[in-house]
Write a protein that holds these residues in place. Sequence first.
Motif, short mmCIF file in Angstrom:
data_model
loop_
_atom_site.label_atom_id
_atom_site.label_comp_id
_atom_site.label_asym_id
_atom_site.label_seq_id
_atom_site.Cartn_x
_atom_site.Cartn_y
_atom_site.Cartn_z
N VAL A 248 79.78 71.28 17.40
CA VAL A 248 80.47 70.01 17.22
C VAL A 248 81.65 70.27 16.29
N TRP A 249 82.83 70.08 16.81
CA TRP A 249 84.06 70.41 16.08
C TRP A 249 84.03 71.86 15.60
N GLY A 250 83.53 72.76 16.47
CA GLY A 250 83.56 74.18 16.19
C GLY A 250 82.45 74.70 15.29
N ALA B 86 83.39 60.96 21.04
CA ALA B 86 82.22 60.64 20.22
C ALA B 86 80.96 60.54 21.09
N ASP B 87 81.06 59.82 22.20
CA ASP B 87 79.92 59.71 23.11
C ASP B 87 79.53 61.08 23.65
N GLY B 88 80.54 61.89 23.96
CA GLY B 88 80.27 63.21 24.52
C GLY B 88 79.55 64.12 23.53
N SER C 291 76.89 65.01 12.21
CA SER C 291 78.16 65.71 11.99
C SER C 291 79.13 65.31 13.09
N GLY C 292 80.35 65.84 13.03
CA GLY C 292 81.38 65.41 13.96
C GLY C 292 81.73 63.95 13.72
N TRP C 293 82.01 63.22 14.80
CA TRP C 293 82.28 61.79 14.65
C TRP C 293 81.11 61.08 14.00
#
Length: 438
Positions: A333-335, A317-319, A360-362
């Motif tokens: 982010v997540w593809g 998440a931080d990344g 988006s993502g986490w």
Amino acid sequence: MTSAMSHVRRVYAHPLLRGTIIPALLLLCSPPFTVLTIVTCQAFGGDLLAALAALFKSPASLWAVFPSPSWWAVGVLGGYAAAQYALLKLLPGRKFVAQLTPMGNRPTYVLNGVAAYVINLAVVFSAGYTGLLQPGVVYDRYGEILATVNIIACILVVVLYVKCRMAPQNTDSAVTGNLVWDLYWGTELHPEFAGVSLKQYVNCRLGMMAWADVVLCFSFAQAERHGGLSNGMAVSTAIQLLYIYKFFVWEAGYFNSIDITHDKFGFLICWGCLCWVPSVYTLPSMYMASRPMDLSVVAAASVLALGVASVAANYDADGQRQRVRATNGKTTVWGKPPVLVHAKYTTGDGKQHNNLLLASGWWGRARHVNYLSELMLALAWSLPGGFEHVTPYVYVVFLTVLLVDRAERDDLRCRAKYGAYWTDYCARVPYSIVPYVY
């Protein structure tokens, strides 16, 4: 949010309560509570409720077992502080320029935390394993250490307040006139001393590093006293050391967190990192040092898996957020291309700036989704303490209150900073910490 919760929030936000009464209580009660943690484990069999009951029924008897500060502890703390300062100053590392402060200043830090952490743990582990260091002594005299560091930290808080009144660091420094609040919250955002940022030195190199060293010493102490290390203590220690390693890998991200960018350096942060972290954060290990707990293979593996998965989620998440900002959104982010809110804000010097809010993502699941993984981590390294007493879970309760409050404060700060852009972001990501729940 229920009307009852909204009422509690309004009461808690009352200026007199939030700005004076609660800070005054924390200033008075928190230091003795940190020493009470070791008293609980050494004199009350790990039963915190019994220790608190003794406080009200027989204060004199409780005071009789309270440790006192010592010059031995001063020497230990001085040597430790010098060692951590040397690691921070002498180890190579790239310079990191943090985000702008509210008044347009931009602090810089040295990123050598991973190397410092590895060297530090290698020294402590080698000294404990070979017998050069007696971790059992650290456990036996830890009350002296906590009592002593409390005095030192409180003196430092006062010195920082006086220093700000006489020679403020920069335009982010300010005295409100409310002495209680100024001592509790602090008056300077980024104080420096002897060529280092005090926030980096105290928060990261004393507080976080001491957390790792203390749980390692407590593990050695359990092995010394009971002829070996229980798998419960091994799992708890491994998860904590892994999390702290992740912290130093992510140290640059921490310098853009609310602790660094918004919270000033007073009792809350300075005393908290010097005293609260080495006592309450280490409480599960402190408790288990004298109460070995062996788990079944399935239970140990499950707890370890929960801890590792939570560290991985926290790191990922931080990344995601760091990668999006570092590439100005030109990443995935997540593809998928990231969903972004292009926010504008104005600093205290009148200049306008841009920022990217990832939705988006986490970060599309909750605005503070990283807090959920931190809570799962705290639960994972506390579970090996069992359920006989509440003591191993004090940190979990504290962290829940802390993170809910921090999320509320961060939302208010971001609403004031970004205005309509934050409203848009909250519409896209309606949950604060727990997706679909809160």
